[in-house]
Design a protein around this motif. Structure first.
Motif, short mmCIF file in Angstrom:
data_model
loop_
_atom_site.label_atom_id
_atom_site.label_comp_id
_atom_site.label_asym_id
_atom_site.label_seq_id
_atom_site.Cartn_x
_atom_site.Cartn_y
_atom_site.Cartn_z
N TRP A 1 1.17 -1.33 -12.68
CA TRP A 1 1.93 -0.13 -13.05
C TRP A 1 3.39 -0.47 -13.34
N ILE A 2 4.00 -1.28 -12.49
CA ILE A 2 5.41 -1.64 -12.69
C ILE A 2 5.59 -2.35 -14.04
N LEU A 3 4.69 -3.29 -14.34
CA LEU A 3 4.79 -4.03 -15.59
C LEU A 3 4.62 -3.12 -16.80
N ASN A 4 3.61 -2.26 -16.77
CA ASN A 4 3.35 -1.40 -17.92
C ASN A 4 4.38 -0.28 -18.04
N ARG A 5 4.82 0.24 -16.93
CA ARG A 5 5.85 1.28 -16.98
C ARG A 5 7.17 0.71 -17.51
N PHE A 6 7.42 -0.57 -17.29
CA PHE A 6 8.64 -1.16 -17.82
C PHE A 6 8.68 -1.07 -19.34
N HIS A 7 7.52 -1.11 -19.99
CA HIS A 7 7.49 -0.96 -21.45
C HIS A 7 8.04 0.40 -21.85
N TYR A 8 7.75 1.42 -21.04
CA TYR A 8 8.32 2.75 -21.28
C TYR A 8 9.81 2.74 -20.98
N GLN A 9 10.19 2.17 -19.84
CA GLN A 9 11.60 2.19 -19.41
C GLN A 9 12.51 1.55 -20.46
N ARG A 10 12.09 0.43 -21.02
CA ARG A 10 12.96 -0.28 -21.94
C ARG A 10 13.11 0.46 -23.27
N HIS A 11 12.23 1.42 -23.53
CA HIS A 11 12.34 2.21 -24.76
C HIS A 11 13.08 3.52 -24.56
N ASP B 1 -4.59 3.16 -15.08
CA ASP B 1 -5.66 3.48 -14.13
C ASP B 1 -6.98 2.90 -14.61
N GLY B 2 -7.27 3.05 -15.90
CA GLY B 2 -8.52 2.52 -16.45
C GLY B 2 -8.61 1.01 -16.34
N ALA B 3 -7.50 0.33 -16.52
CA ALA B 3 -7.49 -1.13 -16.45
C ALA B 3 -7.65 -1.63 -15.02
N CYS B 4 -7.29 -0.78 -14.06
CA CYS B 4 -7.37 -1.19 -12.65
C CYS B 4 -8.73 -0.92 -12.03
N ARG B 5 -9.57 -0.19 -12.72
CA ARG B 5 -10.88 0.18 -12.15
C ARG B 5 -11.88 -0.96 -12.33
N LYS C 1 6.95 4.04 3.24
CA LYS C 1 5.89 4.19 4.24
C LYS C 1 4.71 3.26 4.00
N HIS C 2 4.28 3.16 2.74
CA HIS C 2 3.00 2.52 2.47
C HIS C 2 3.11 1.11 1.90
N TYR C 3 4.25 0.76 1.31
CA TYR C 3 4.37 -0.54 0.65
C TYR C 3 5.58 -1.31 1.19
N PRO C 4 5.57 -1.60 2.50
CA PRO C 4 6.72 -2.27 3.10
C PRO C 4 6.93 -3.69 2.60
N ARG D 1 -2.76 8.56 -5.92
CA ARG D 1 -3.18 7.40 -5.14
C ARG D 1 -1.98 6.55 -4.73
N MET D 2 -1.03 6.38 -5.65
CA MET D 2 0.18 5.62 -5.33
C MET D 2 0.91 6.23 -4.14
N HIS D 3 1.08 7.53 -4.18
CA HIS D 3 1.87 8.19 -3.14
C HIS D 3 1.11 8.31 -1.83
N ALA D 4 -0.20 8.18 -1.90
CA ALA D 4 -1.00 8.18 -0.67
C ALA D 4 -1.14 6.79 -0.07
N GLY D 5 -0.57 5.80 -0.73
CA GLY D 5 -0.63 4.43 -0.22
C GLY D 5 -1.93 3.72 -0.49
N GLU D 6 -2.65 4.15 -1.53
CA GLU D 6 -3.99 3.62 -1.78
C GLU D 6 -4.03 2.53 -2.84
N LEU D 7 -2.89 2.15 -3.42
CA LEU D 7 -2.91 1.12 -4.44
C LEU D 7 -2.84 -0.27 -3.83
N SER D 8 -3.57 -1.18 -4.44
CA SER D 8 -3.46 -2.59 -4.03
C SER D 8 -2.18 -3.17 -4.61
N ARG D 9 -1.85 -4.36 -4.17
CA ARG D 9 -0.66 -5.02 -4.72
C ARG D 9 -0.80 -5.25 -6.22
#
Length: 223
Positions: A39-49, A219-223, A156-159, A25-33
């Motif tokens: 995703w950015i916030l939660n993925r940062f928890h992975y990145q910092r580890h 994904d579950g939290a965004c539904r 393309k999708h998130y200018p 969905r992200m790559h198809a441009g279907e995510l809301s802001r």
């Protein structure tokens, strides 16, 4: 390519998170802001580890040559000075998406499922064998292609996201290629018995599950 390398490559081919519905969905441009920011916030928890798990791997390496090679990964993420490295670039991605740097650094809002997944990966690198820990990193085999897909999708999708915020993905294309080449060489050299090979394949599968579980939580939290 020998049979063992083919077996290793087949794991992320089937199970890497490039196939997860949230990434699709992200790559198809279907995510809301809000979804993208989550995703950015939660993925940062992975990145910092990432440098944390790499420090555990570093401590298991037995020669100066191997440690010099692996310490570069920590420096790639932590930088060698202030405002450098992959963690800093991810913070800038968050800022480009409208997130506050202090909010990212606080860890508030990180989902329990994300924390559990990241803890599992760090614990594998802490408690597992060096073969298992390095084999788990081989999801990097697929990371460069994913980064290129992601860059194109964001442009393309998130200018509304400033292009400077995409620098993390751009840098990881070349870093991921080098990291996976080095780690693959180690795993192929170390895993001599069938038992070792099975453990390496299982560790790589587990890492795929970690990344998949992280996206399941978001994904579950965004539904």
């Amino acid at each position: 390519m020998n049979d063992f390398e083919a077996e290793l490559r087949a794991v992320p081919e089937r199970r890497y998170h490039h196939l997860h519905p949230f990434n699709l969905r992200m790559h198809a441009g279907e995510l809301s802001r809000d979804e993208l920011r989550s995703w950015i916030l939660n993925r940062f928890h992975y990145q910092r580890h990432i440098p944390v798990k790499d420090a555990f791997i570093l401590a298991k390496l037995t020669t100066p040559e191997l440690r010099r090679m692996w310490v570069r990964r920590i420096q790639d993420h932590d930088g060698t000075g202030p405002r450098e490295g992959g963690i800093e670039r991810w913070l800038r991605l968050g800022e480009a998406a409208g997130l506050d740097r202090d909010e990212l650094l606080s860890g508030e809002g990180v989902l329990p499922g994300v924390r559990l997944a990241v803890d599992g990966y760090v614990n594998l690198c802490r408690n597992g064998s060096v073969l298992e820990a390095v084999a788990a990193s081989l999801t990097e085999l697929f990371a460069p292609d994913l980064m290129r897909t992601r860059i194109a999708a964001f442009e393309k999708h998130y200018p509304w996201i400033d292009r400077e915020g995409l620098r993390y993905f751009q840098v990881r294309v070349s870093q991921g290629r080098q990291d996976s080449r080095e780690a693959l060489g180690l795993v192929l050299g170390w895993a001599r018995s069938r038992t070792d090979r099975e453990r390496a394949i299982a560790a790589l599968g587990y890492k795929c599950d970690v990344l998949w579980a992280l996206l399941d939580a978001v994904d579950g939290a965004c539904r």
